[in-house]
Design an enzyme around this catalytic site. Structure first.
Site, PDB file in Angstrom:
ATOM      1  N   GLU A  18       0.805  -1.216   0.000  1.00 26.57           N
ATOM      2  CA  GLU A  18       0.000   0.000   0.000  1.00 26.57           C
ATOM      3  C   GLU A  18       0.840   1.268   0.000  1.00 26.57           C
ATOM      4  O   GLU A  18       0.529   2.238  -0.697  1.00 26.57           O
ATOM      5  CB  GLU A  18      -0.974   0.003   1.180  1.00 26.57           C
ATOM      6  CG  GLU A  18      -2.169  -0.948   1.023  1.00 26.57           C
ATOM      7  CD  GLU A  18      -1.878  -2.384   1.423  1.00 26.57           C
ATOM      8  OE1 GLU A  18      -0.725  -2.683   1.794  1.00 26.57           O
ATOM      9  OE2 GLU A  18      -2.811  -3.218   1.367  1.00 26.57           O
ATOM     10  N   HIS A  75      -9.564  -4.718  10.977  1.00 26.97           N
ATOM     11  CA  HIS A  75     -10.235  -4.538   9.688  1.00 26.97           C
ATOM     12  C   HIS A  75     -11.489  -3.670   9.781  1.00 26.97           C
ATOM     13  O   HIS A  75     -12.251  -3.602   8.821  1.00 26.97           O
ATOM     14  CB  HIS A  75     -10.638  -5.901   9.100  1.00 26.97           C
ATOM     15  CG  HIS A  75      -9.522  -6.653   8.449  1.00 26.97           C
ATOM     16  ND1 HIS A  75      -8.345  -6.941   9.089  1.00 26.97           N
ATOM     17  CD2 HIS A  75      -9.404  -7.176   7.185  1.00 26.97           C
ATOM     18  CE1 HIS A  75      -7.551  -7.626   8.263  1.00 26.97           C
ATOM     19  NE2 HIS A  75      -8.171  -7.777   7.122  1.00 26.97           N
TER      20      HIS A  75
HETATM   21  C1  LIG Z   1      -2.005  -4.553   4.563  1.00 29.10           C
HETATM   22  C2  LIG Z   1      -3.060  -5.451   4.007  1.00 29.10           C
HETATM   23  N1  LIG Z   1      -3.383  -5.342   2.708  1.00 29.10           N
HETATM   24  C3  LIG Z   1      -4.315  -6.126   2.161  1.00 29.10           C
HETATM   25  C4  LIG Z   1      -4.979  -7.064   2.919  1.00 29.10           C
HETATM   26  C5  LIG Z   1      -6.059  -7.940   2.302  1.00 29.10           C
HETATM   27  N2  LIG Z   1      -5.537  -9.285   2.107  1.00 29.10           N
HETATM   28  C6  LIG Z   1      -5.679 -10.207   3.080  1.00 29.10           C
HETATM   29  S1  LIG Z   1      -4.923 -11.621   2.695  1.00 29.10           S
HETATM   30  C7  LIG Z   1      -4.403 -11.037   1.215  1.00 29.10           C
HETATM   31  C8  LIG Z   1      -3.595 -11.917   0.315  1.00 29.10           C
HETATM   32  C9  LIG Z   1      -2.340 -12.407   0.978  1.00 29.10           C
HETATM   33  O1  LIG Z   1      -1.741 -13.427   0.221  1.00 29.10           O
HETATM   34  P1  LIG Z   1      -0.528 -14.282   0.748  1.00 29.10           P
HETATM   35  O2  LIG Z   1       0.414 -13.398   1.490  1.00 29.10           O
HETATM   36  O3  LIG Z   1       0.024 -15.014  -0.399  1.00 29.10           O
HETATM   37  O4  LIG Z   1      -1.117 -15.280   1.826  1.00 29.10           O
HETATM   38  P2  LIG Z   1      -2.200 -16.426   1.603  1.00 29.10           P
HETATM   39  O5  LIG Z   1      -3.531 -15.766   1.749  1.00 29.10           O
HETATM   40  O6  LIG Z   1      -1.965 -17.041   0.282  1.00 29.10           O
HETATM   41  O7  LIG Z   1      -1.991 -17.397   2.731  1.00 29.10           O
HETATM   42  C10 LIG Z   1      -4.830  -9.735   1.034  1.00 29.10           C
HETATM   43  C11 LIG Z   1      -4.565  -8.910  -0.156  1.00 29.10           C
HETATM   44  C12 LIG Z   1      -4.646  -7.118   4.295  1.00 29.10           C
HETATM   45  N3  LIG Z   1      -5.262  -7.954   5.126  1.00 29.10           N
HETATM   46  N4  LIG Z   1      -3.673  -6.329   4.800  1.00 29.10           N
END
Ligand SMILES: Cc1ncc(C[n+]2csc(CCOP(=O)(O)OP(=O)(O)O)c2C)c(N)n1
Ligand SMILES: Cc1ncc(C[n+]2csc(CCOP(=O)(O)OP(=O)(O)O)c2C)c(N)n1
Ligand SMILES: [Mg+2]
Ligand SMILES: [Mg+2]
Lengths: 397, 327, 397, 327
Positions: D60, D129
């Site tokens: 971000e 959140h």
């Molecule tokens: C700072 C932030 N940005 C966006 C999100 C929304 N979000 C939650 S999980 C996620 C994807 C994360 O992917 P990854 O790190 O590959 O972990 P996985 O879900 O595959 O275990 C996103 C974009 C968040 N929770 N926090």
């Protein structure tokens, strides 16, 4: 790239074979010779990590226990999913770990008294793997007062400090400096232990993670960062979210830090390589990045209706059929004579029953009350200390 | 009593708490070998060494998060932001991990950290370096915020903050570091000032000037002018602690004087003063002879120019003028 | 390590000789063969970059102009320092660039219409190098309404969008995503240009920088990150703030990004290597990290009373005597017959006079007024648009 | 008039502005190929392609800063925070670079960005959140903040925000995305709603309920109950825009009703409601028959439990109860 992974451990794993000098250099002598041998085995066929010292020490009962844990985790999450979809009583998100079980269980199986664990929102498996029980976990999903966080944390925020488990964190990579701090605390107190800090493949692009890596290497902090690379951050593939050379773990080289790539479908490999990194942390106060290649069968969360669009049904089916960590571990244990088809079924049935019972427990548990909302905010007010009597702490009209 | 500088009062607080509790560790950018950008930690690295006084890279999110993580294991990190303004690069750690971990774990986790550093304008360092985020952080339940105006308050509240089992954010002030004031001799025993207790820095009967931090000094100047030039007897209420907040002291003073002017170096929109005004109009509604008035920083990013910045901030002239509108 | 740098260009520079494959691969053919030759010259004696194509194109007048710029910058800052210490009228910080002049001037000398520059708080040199005049800069230091930022920005915040200069930023590394954005904007608009984004050796450990690097590499953004490595972030040496392998620029490898190390005392080298990176950005939309080895003679800011404690007086003296970029450039130009002792003196005298005149201009200029405080907050209210008439924008009682 | 969903109203706004101005570019996590986590940008990547609708990594600070930098060159990025709660990892870019660059450059730089995404509680996603940072950002001069409650407002204000030459932070709401409402047909011309203009969503004479965002719906429910069960005729003032703020509309309503209850999903300490209460007591002092009262989110991090979260947030029951204390 993911396709490659299916057939021959993939580019990242291949890279690990070639680019592993740091990891090797840091190994204890017997481990080293073990890996050197296998790494030299012809045409990169899957390595056999069963002979790794840390795996050799596993008793049959211990092996069964890890299998049981993986099965319990899967059955718990399947029950949770069913419960979630049953009616609207479970709220918020539900990020399932199904398909990745070997990673959390493998790591947790290596934890001693002074080893600590922390992860992101996809935390049910880690919680159960460190020994939390299904009841408190299911009740938390139900938002009940009997939940591990009294219904205050929900699916993303399971905690068990008494079991060295520090969450469950919702902000992507927000837990990575906390993991660093757990390692810092261990070193500060002179304890021989390490922090295992999990994150996703998408999380590596957050600034807080990079700041943590630099400090970890600079200060010599006993922390192991485990990237659970399931190929996707929500609907975004690894390739679309990260710039990298051979693999993600290699980013550690920027900080002169050790790394390794792990085939997550092989329970022995997870343990062998995680153990090496943990020992490096415990004994040498050196951090490591491990990148574990794994896969989630479900969507990012239960709300992810797209997950069959950004991944092909064939890809998902292939993982389930050929790369399921529980199936593979079961086969291995049967092959070893540790497990039988029958005892496997028993374990599975018990896990299902336990999950069903936890659902009942959760359903019948009381919800928190409105008064509970303002508890657990301040230690001082919770404990009604003298300090908490002075001045206004809460500002409800 | 001894007169010592505000910075030395803080230094003494650190030294005493480092001695008292081996889990206390100071960390931040340049706090150790450099003795602190503002010399607040002078001599402590020499005395306590690498383990207890730690220089960090310029990675606020990283080292603050690290401190939070360590605090969960019982360490008590006292972390300096060279300027509180740099909170912006560590905001997630400050408002989520520090403020919410206890809650999200149903009370299983404690985060006994102290965050500290200067939070003030008035030194011509421009918009990015002059934030005053007392209200911004006090808005997050789970956090405590205080802002000492005198050397004694600085020492007493810092020691309390370090012993507190919740995250406490102490807002110091570069323009106060060199100020001298009476501070009890350590030989006379442990000197602690509780959080949540306001201090009447000047008694008065005609109007309540309510403030915290350096604005207290502006209020005291204004009170002298009001007394000598306008025959108005102002009471000066020093909040000291923003959260917990001594609402009783505020309301008591206003019930006595029936008029309040809030002096607050925050910007006016949603600043601390907005919260205090809201409480006063609610809890002393029938006692108010005039609207609660405010003197805040003029509503723009902090201007650099030394010729103008003093006028952007609350000052005695602006306070007096505001008092006269309701006196 | 800094000691090594003094004698033989140091570990980082040596690393550059060995580890430069990416940079070389991206060079145009003639540049490449040029560097290959010199890189092979015996026992790592300083390379001669005078023959680099981009330097060969420099006319005598252009060379003189770069020399003049460097001298003007130094004289401006010396005057600023004197003015700062004269009385209390100049406020805030004053971060002097003295000793580093070759870097900003070298880079600025390569900028075309579509190249943009952005830097941190140590920004006077960049401002003058892109063509801002001393009057507006000195007046800004004085907080006068005639200053480049109308007295609102001060020493750390010089801007000249009309000269493609975007500041002057006070939060360490806060400018690095903005620099990315300038490159993004260029690419979006289909313009062939690049963004030059400067930062310090301490700034590389900020999360925002790493997020920027990943995006730069992933999206193919025409941005060149120039780490001005003066060995210290305030009182902290490079070694105490950063974990790294051979050099800081190498962190780019984590993102599969090109990098190079530059000897900042050699004006020709600064230009040659910066040019290569700029061309890579402009033509291939590929980012680069350059690490320029340089040195500041004064403290971190004028308030830094410690700077002779964390650095030895010998170290400082050696830099001034043997590595001063202006002296070295002067010698080179005299050697080339482009400059004479006499013309060098004239340039210096003119620069001093210009600085003195700017002091007078600043002193005599009007200060901003209290009313000015609330100007320049919103475009809409400044321009008294219809939108600005609706609702309350400012909340002063 | 057509009835369309709040999310589709936003979608239409983007589509029209993408068509109108080639400098408009949408970016954020999952906004393109995935169609947006909440499907607000559905179909736009298909229609406008990679250049105009851009998926970003989870960075971000990086991509928001990138948007700010690009905006200085005249691009108009409309950037999604998947949740506004994630502001915490990009705070520096949001409050320093976006809010202060214009000022620090003496007006030489414009930052015409839009930041958008949902900012609300009520969906059981827990403390990290569920932040509602309207007041937090409106506190920074240089920023504009708005929070539409209806599909029409969402479309009209989003289009205005995109055309505004200053940074505008639009706070949407996951609980509103599926709501339907009348939105003028594009065929009938460009539909814009200015920032800074409140909207009386219900006329009344006994008490002013002042709110924004989803709380407006709670106020309207409460107003029905107040009318039918308590014979109290409530006026519902929808601020729509927090900064600029329609102070005139607020004061006018309070001068008519002589009573105000502020409903605000922020936490009480220094929330938007504190700022509004301060303004009312100052500008309508003599018209108030009772203190201004507030209904905020109960002062704790957001609780997860679906059994309790509805009670932590402002709801009709709590609003009615609060009105009855002053009616
Ligand atoms: C700072 C932030 N940005 C966006 C999100 C929304 N979000 C939650 S999980 C996620 C994807 C994360 O992917 P990854 O790190 O590959 O972990 P996985 O879900 O595959 O275990 C996103 C974009 C968040 N929770 N926090
Ligand atoms: C986020 C943030 N943290 C800390 C500071 C205080 N600070 C200003 S400059 C500086 C040192 C930066 O060193 P470096 O990046 O090497 O640049 P140099 O000053 O050497 O040019 C520090 C710590 C700041 N301005 N911003
Ligand atoms: Mg993933
Ligand atoms: Mg430096």
């Amino acid at each position: 790239m993911r396709g490659l992974f299916l057939s021959d451990l993939g580019q990242n794993a291949a890279a690990a074979l070639v680019l592993r000098p740091l990891a090797e250099a840091a190994m204890s002598a017997p481990e080293k010779s073990f890996v050197m041998e296998t790494a030299n085995s012809p045409n990169h066929s899957p390595l056999n990590f069963a002979g790794s010292p840390i795996n050799k020490t596993l008793s049959a009962e211990e092996k069964l226990e890890t299998f049981r844990q993986m099965v319990r985790i899967r059955r718990f999450e399947q029950a949770a999913l069913k419960n979630y979809q049953k009616d609207g009583t479970m709220g918020g998100f539900l990020h399932l770990y199904i398909g990745q079980e070997s990673v959390a269980v493998g790591a947790a199986s290596l934890m001693g008294d002074h080893d600590h664990m922390i992860t992101a929102y996809r935390c049910h498996a880690h919680a159960l793997a460190v020994g939390m029980n299904m009841n408190e976990c299911m009740a938390e999903l139900y938002g009940k007062a009997t939940g591990c966080s009294k219904g205050k944390g929900g699916s993303m925020h399971f905690f068990a400090p008494d079991k060295n488990f520090w969450g469950g964190h919702g902000i992507v990579a927000g837990q990575t400096p906390l993991g660093l701090g757990l390692g810092y605390g261990l070193k500060y107190r002179g304890l021989e232990g390490c922090a295992l800090c999990f994150l996703g493949d998408g999380a590596i692009n957050q600034g807080a993670f990079h700041e943590s890596l630099n400090i970890a290497a600079l200060f010599g902090i006993p922390v192991v960062y485990v990237i659970e690379n399931n190929g996707y951050s929500m609907g975004t593939s690894q390739k679309r979210s990260s710039a990298y050379k051979d693999c993600l773990a290699q980013r550690s080289e920027a900080y002169d830090m050790d790394w390794d790539v792990v085939n997550g479908e092989d329970f022995y490999e997870v343990r062998a390589k995680t153990h090496i990194a943990m020992e490096r942390a415990r004994k040498e106060h050196k951090p490591t990045i491990l990148e574990v290649m794994t896969y989630r069968y479900y969507g990012h969360s239960v709300a992810d209706a797209n997950h069959k669009k950004y991944r092909s049904p064939e890809e998902i089916a292939d993982y389930k059929k050929n790369h399921d960590p529980i199936n593979l571990w079961r086969s291995k244990l049967i092959e070893e004579g540790v497990l039988t088809e029958e005892s496997s079924k028993t374990i599975d049935t018990e896990a299902k029953l336990e999950a069903t019972a936890s659902t009942k427990f959760a359903e019948e548990s009381p919800a928190p009350t409105i008064e509970d909302i303002t508890n657990d905010v301040y230690w001082e007010t919770d404990n009604n200390t003298e300090a908490s009597q002075i001045g206004r702490h809460f500002f409800n009209d | 009593m001894r007169e010592i500088e505000y910075r030395d009062a803080l230094n003494e607080a650190f030294d005493e708490e480092l001695a008292r509790d081996e889990n206390v560790v100071l960390m931040g950018e340049e706090v150790a070998q450099y003795n602190g950008a503002y010399k607040v930690t002078r001599g402590l690295w020499d005395k306590w060494g690498d383990k207890r006084v730690v220089d960090t890279p310029i990675s606020e999110a990283g080292f603050i998060g690290m401190g939070i993580g360590a605090s969960m294991l019982g360490i008590r990190p006292v972390m300096e932001l060279m300027f509180w303004s740099f909170h912006s690069v560590a905001f997630d750690q400050l408002v989520n991990n520090a403020a919410c971990c206890r809650y999200m774990s149903g009370g299983l986790i404690n985060v006994p950290i102290v965050m500290r550093g200067p939070a003030n304008g008035g030194t011509n360092v421009g918009a990015t370096h002059s934030h005053t985020p007392e209200g911004l952080f006090a808005a997050f339940p789970g956090l405590k915020v205080c802002s000492p105006a005198t050397p004694a308050d600085a020492k007493g509240m810092m020691k309390t903050a370090i012993r507190d089992n919740d995250p406490v954010y102490v807002m110091e002030n570069t323009t106060l570091y060199g100020n001298k004031g009476d501070v009890p001799d350590p030989a006379d025993g442990d000197f602690l000032i509780p959080l949540g207790k306001a201090d009447i820095k000047r008694e008065g009967s005609d109007v309540s000037l309510i403030a915290h931090g350096a604005s207290i000094l502006r209020c005291l100047e204004a009170a002298e002018i009001l007394a000598s030039e306008h025959n108005i007897d102002a009471e000066v209420v020093d909040l000291r602690s923003i959260r917990p907040l001594d609402q009783d002291a505020i309301i008591k003073s206003v019930k006595k004087t029936n008029r309040a002017v809030l002096v607050d170096e925050s910007k006016p929109f949603c600043g601390v003063s907005a919260q205090i005004a809201t409480l006063i109009q609610e809890y002393a509604f029938d006692y108010l002879d005039a609207p609660v008035k405010r003197v805040c920083t003029i509503d723009a990013p902090a201007i650099y120019s030394p010729h103008v910045e003093p006028d952007q901030l609350p000052n005695a002239k602006r306070i007096v003028a505001q008092v006269l509108t309701i006196a």
